[in-house]
Scaffold this motif. Sequence first.
Motif, PDB file in Angstrom:
ATOM      1  N   ARG A  78      -2.746  78.228 -52.794  1.00 40.14           N
ATOM      2  CA  ARG A  78      -1.562  77.590 -52.215  1.00 40.14           C
ATOM      3  C   ARG A  78      -1.114  76.431 -53.107  1.00 40.14           C
ATOM      4  NH1 ARG A  78      -3.758  76.923 -45.975  1.00 40.14           N
ATOM      5  NH2 ARG A  78      -3.844  79.166 -45.466  1.00 40.14           N
ATOM      6  N   PRO A  79       0.194  76.310 -53.339  1.00 34.62           N
ATOM      7  CA  PRO A  79       0.679  75.166 -54.128  1.00 34.62           C
ATOM      8  C   PRO A  79       0.557  73.865 -53.334  1.00 34.62           C
ATOM      9  CG  PRO A  79       2.492  76.584 -53.442  1.00 34.62           C
ATOM     10  CD  PRO A  79       1.245  77.236 -52.970  1.00 34.62           C
ATOM     11  N   GLY A  80       0.747  72.744 -54.011  1.00 33.85           N
ATOM     12  CA  GLY A  80       0.659  71.453 -53.352  1.00 33.85           C
ATOM     13  C   GLY A  80       1.802  71.222 -52.382  1.00 33.85           C
ATOM     14  N   VAL A  81       1.540  70.418 -51.381  1.00 36.08           N
ATOM     15  CA  VAL A  81       2.534  70.043 -50.373  1.00 36.08           C
ATOM     16  C   VAL A  81       3.126  68.689 -50.755  1.00 36.08           C
ATOM     17  CG1 VAL A  81       2.847  69.368 -47.968  1.00 36.08           C
ATOM     18  CG2 VAL A  81       1.451  71.366 -48.522  1.00 36.08           C
ATOM     19  N   GLU A  82       4.443  68.599 -50.783  1.00 35.12           N
ATOM     20  CA  GLU A  82       5.098  67.330 -51.125  1.00 35.12           C
ATOM     21  C   GLU A  82       5.145  66.407 -49.916  1.00 35.12           C
ATOM     22  OE1 GLU A  82       8.817  67.138 -53.192  1.00 35.12           O
ATOM     23  OE2 GLU A  82       8.472  69.068 -54.191  1.00 35.12           O
ATOM     24  N   ARG A  83       4.965  65.096 -50.173  1.00 31.45           N
ATOM     25  CA  ARG A  83       5.069  64.084 -49.123  1.00 31.45           C
ATOM     26  C   ARG A  83       5.977  62.950 -49.605  1.00 31.45           C
ATOM     27  NH1 ARG A  83       0.395  61.322 -48.641  1.00 31.45           N
ATOM     28  NH2 ARG A  83      -0.207  61.996 -50.748  1.00 31.45           N
ATOM     29  N   HIS A  84       6.886  62.512 -48.732  1.00 33.54           N
ATOM     30  CA  HIS A  84       7.810  61.432 -49.081  1.00 33.54           C
ATOM     31  C   HIS A  84       7.976  60.502 -47.883  1.00 33.54           C
ATOM     32  CE1 HIS A  84       9.047  63.620 -52.704  1.00 33.54           C
ATOM     33  NE2 HIS A  84       9.087  64.705 -51.947  1.00 33.54           N
ATOM     34  N   ALA A  85       7.815  59.193 -48.127  1.00 42.98           N
ATOM     35  CA  ALA A  85       8.008  58.212 -47.061  1.00 42.98           C
ATOM     36  C   ALA A  85       9.492  58.105 -46.717  1.00 42.98           C
ATOM     37  CB  ALA A  85       7.466  56.861 -47.497  1.00 42.98           C
TER      38      ALA A  85
ATOM     39  N   PRO B 116       3.861  57.384 -48.173  1.00 42.49           N
ATOM     40  CA  PRO B 116       3.751  58.599 -47.356  1.00 42.49           C
ATOM     41  C   PRO B 116       2.385  58.690 -46.696  1.00 42.49           C
ATOM     42  CG  PRO B 116       3.633  59.142 -49.698  1.00 42.49           C
ATOM     43  CD  PRO B 116       4.006  57.698 -49.614  1.00 42.49           C
ATOM     44  N   ALA B 117       2.375  59.259 -45.502  1.00 41.23           N
ATOM     45  CA  ALA B 117       1.126  59.385 -44.743  1.00 41.23           C
ATOM     46  C   ALA B 117       0.199  60.389 -45.398  1.00 41.23           C
ATOM     47  CB  ALA B 117       1.438  59.807 -43.313  1.00 41.23           C
ATOM     48  N   ALA B 118      -1.090  60.117 -45.293  1.00 42.95           N
ATOM     49  CA  ALA B 118      -2.090  61.093 -45.733  1.00 42.95           C
ATOM     50  C   ALA B 118      -2.164  62.219 -44.703  1.00 42.95           C
ATOM     51  CB  ALA B 118      -3.450  60.422 -45.884  1.00 42.95           C
ATOM     52  N   LEU B 119      -2.450  63.413 -45.177  1.00 43.22           N
ATOM     53  CA  LEU B 119      -2.537  64.569 -44.284  1.00 43.22           C
ATOM     54  C   LEU B 119      -3.980  65.040 -44.230  1.00 43.22           C
ATOM     55  CD1 LEU B 119       0.603  66.575 -45.511  1.00 43.22           C
ATOM     56  CD2 LEU B 119       0.480  64.863 -43.693  1.00 43.22           C
ATOM     57  N   SER B 120      -4.517  65.113 -43.032  1.00 47.07           N
ATOM     58  CA  SER B 120      -5.883  65.598 -42.874  1.00 47.07           C
ATOM     59  C   SER B 120      -5.934  67.094 -43.165  1.00 47.07           C
ATOM     60  CB  SER B 120      -6.378  65.334 -41.455  1.00 47.07           C
ATOM     61  OG  SER B 120      -5.664  66.142 -40.533  1.00 47.07           O
TER      62      SER B 120
ATOM     63  N   LEU C  30       8.255  62.674 -44.678  1.00 47.98           N
ATOM     64  CA  LEU C  30       8.777  64.023 -44.868  1.00 47.98           C
ATOM     65  C   LEU C  30       7.731  64.844 -45.608  1.00 47.98           C
ATOM     66  CD1 LEU C  30      11.078  66.192 -45.036  1.00 47.98           C
ATOM     67  CD2 LEU C  30      11.758  65.089 -47.188  1.00 47.98           C
ATOM     68  N   VAL C  31       7.410  66.013 -45.073  1.00 50.43           N
ATOM     69  CA  VAL C  31       6.453  66.923 -45.699  1.00 50.43           C
ATOM     70  C   VAL C  31       7.172  68.234 -45.993  1.00 50.43           C
ATOM     71  CG1 VAL C  31       4.273  68.161 -45.456  1.00 50.43           C
ATOM     72  CG2 VAL C  31       4.527  65.867 -44.474  1.00 50.43           C
ATOM     73  N   LEU C  32       7.114  68.668 -47.247  1.00 54.27           N
ATOM     74  CA  LEU C  32       7.749  69.914 -47.663  1.00 54.27           C
ATOM     75  C   LEU C  32       6.660  70.939 -47.950  1.00 54.27           C
ATOM     76  CD1 LEU C  32      10.479  68.477 -50.077  1.00 54.27           C
ATOM     77  CD2 LEU C  32      10.750  69.167 -47.690  1.00 54.27           C
ATOM     78  N   VAL C  33       6.583  71.958 -47.106  1.00 53.84           N
ATOM     79  CA  VAL C  33       5.559  72.990 -47.219  1.00 53.84           C
ATOM     80  C   VAL C  33       6.112  74.159 -48.036  1.00 53.84           C
ATOM     81  CG1 VAL C  33       4.043  74.565 -45.964  1.00 53.84           C
ATOM     82  CG2 VAL C  33       4.605  72.324 -44.987  1.00 53.84           C
ATOM     83  N   PRO C  34       5.514  74.488 -49.192  1.00 54.89           N
ATOM     84  CA  PRO C  34       5.995  75.616 -49.992  1.00 54.89           C
ATOM     85  C   PRO C  34       5.959  76.919 -49.201  1.00 54.89           C
ATOM     86  CG  PRO C  34       4.464  74.273 -51.256  1.00 54.89           C
ATOM     87  CD  PRO C  34       4.380  73.794 -49.829  1.00 54.89           C
ATOM     88  N   CYS C  35       7.020  77.717 -49.379  1.00 55.91           N
ATOM     89  CA  CYS C  35       7.107  78.938 -48.582  1.00 55.91           C
ATOM     90  C   CYS C  35       7.633  80.123 -49.387  1.00 55.91           C
ATOM     91  CB  CYS C  35       7.983  78.698 -47.358  1.00 55.91           C
ATOM     92  SG  CYS C  35       7.576  79.782 -45.955  1.00 55.91           S
ATOM     93  N   GLY C  36       7.202  80.227 -50.633  1.00 56.40           N
ATOM     94  CA  GLY C  36       7.566  81.384 -51.435  1.00 56.40           C
ATOM     95  C   GLY C  36       8.593  81.058 -52.487  1.00 56.40           C
TER      96      GLY C  36
ATOM     97  N   ALA D  14      14.360  72.261 -53.034  1.00 51.77           N
ATOM     98  CA  ALA D  14      14.541  70.969 -52.379  1.00 51.77           C
ATOM     99  C   ALA D  14      14.086  69.819 -53.266  1.00 51.77           C
ATOM    100  CB  ALA D  14      13.785  70.933 -51.056  1.00 51.77           C
ATOM    101  N   GLY D  15      14.702  68.675 -53.063  1.00 55.05           N
ATOM    102  CA  GLY D  15      14.301  67.458 -53.756  1.00 55.05           C
ATOM    103  C   GLY D  15      14.628  66.255 -52.903  1.00 55.05           C
ATOM    104  N   PHE D  16      13.760  65.225 -52.959  1.00 52.30           N
ATOM    105  CA  PHE D  16      14.004  63.994 -52.201  1.00 52.30           C
ATOM    106  C   PHE D  16      14.057  62.828 -53.182  1.00 52.30           C
ATOM    107  CE2 PHE D  16      12.669  60.212 -49.817  1.00 52.30           C
ATOM    108  CZ  PHE D  16      13.575  60.259 -48.769  1.00 52.30           C
ATOM    109  N   ASP D  17      15.117  62.026 -53.077  1.00 53.12           N
ATOM    110  CA  ASP D  17      15.300  60.865 -53.938  1.00 53.12           C
ATOM    111  C   ASP D  17      14.959  59.607 -53.152  1.00 53.12           C
ATOM    112  OD1 ASP D  17      16.282  58.728 -55.491  1.00 53.12           O
ATOM    113  OD2 ASP D  17      17.883  59.944 -56.331  1.00 53.12           O
TER     114      ASP D  17
END
Length: 331
Positions: free
Chosen positions: A208-215, A182-186, A222-228, A269-272
């Motif tokens: 803020r919780p951590g942001v998930e990243r999946h190649a 997964p790409a690094a996010l600046s 794919l970046v999953l931004v927590p939203c509540g 959400a979950g990514f396999d």
Amino acid sequence: MLILTTLALAQATPQLGPMKTFGDWVVACDNAKRCEMTSLMPEGGDWSEHGWQLAVTRAAGPAGGWSVELFGHDGPAAGLTLKIDGADGAAWRGHAFNGADAAALVAAMANGKGVTLHDAAGKSIGRISLTGSSASLRFIDAEQGRAGTVSAAVARGSKPASAVPAAPALPVIASVRAAGAPAALSPALLDQLWTQSGCAENYEDEPRPGVERHALGGGATLVLVPCGAGAYNFSTVPYVVRSGTATLAGFDTAPGWGGDEGPPMLVNAGFDAKTGELGSYAKGRGIGDCGSAETWVWDGSRFRLTEARAMGECRGASNWLSVWRARAVSR
């Protein structure tokens, strides 16, 4: 020509199958005309008596057969017997009834009022209402084109089983195999995602919780931004990042949460990475007896629906019904 037709089906917007409630039963058919029906707890019922559920499935096509499963109270027990309206019962064996055993149960259900469950000693340990089961079976007859044929459960006629339409083919989706890192996010890109998604406002008074990243493969992440989060649902907004640029993830069928004016919203959400499947599972209430669940795969440009299950009635059903299926083929 066959390949082109199959790919065209995969490109079309998924049309989810119908779902109906009849009395104490819910029935649904998916796009391949496989139909399922499941029992509900009667209004005012209690778990001790009505915590058991029957689920009935029929495959599409002239030779489509039945399967009957039992759920609840830690599953089927040794020596358990099902009786319909007090008649001689069927002894429960293994995970499900299939073939002739299942067909016999369904035939009895079509005219029955209730199922009682008895343990090895003959004691009644539960009851399943059959109110609405006949209407649900008739619904399956109609959806699968069986009405008027000898293969119908309720709407029987004299036409041969060969008059029943063949099962529609499942759409085939060419998916991208998940690969790479997964790409690094600046910091700047992260701030952009929090701001554009509107999710930052949910964490003004807490970290803020951590942001998930999946190649995803092909240089996409794919970046999953927590939203509540609520008591049992955790929301995220999905983005796809390529070469340092983020865009909202695209879907052939919009996720069930998020309004027309807001971004797509996934729930729990979950990514396999092994299968390349992105899942969303939204519960209508904490015990999980209603809600919706979807699975998508990435085709290189957007996420495509491979499965959708739902249960619209919050009445004790753990068996959510299929309303869409597709077959993913990695490329």
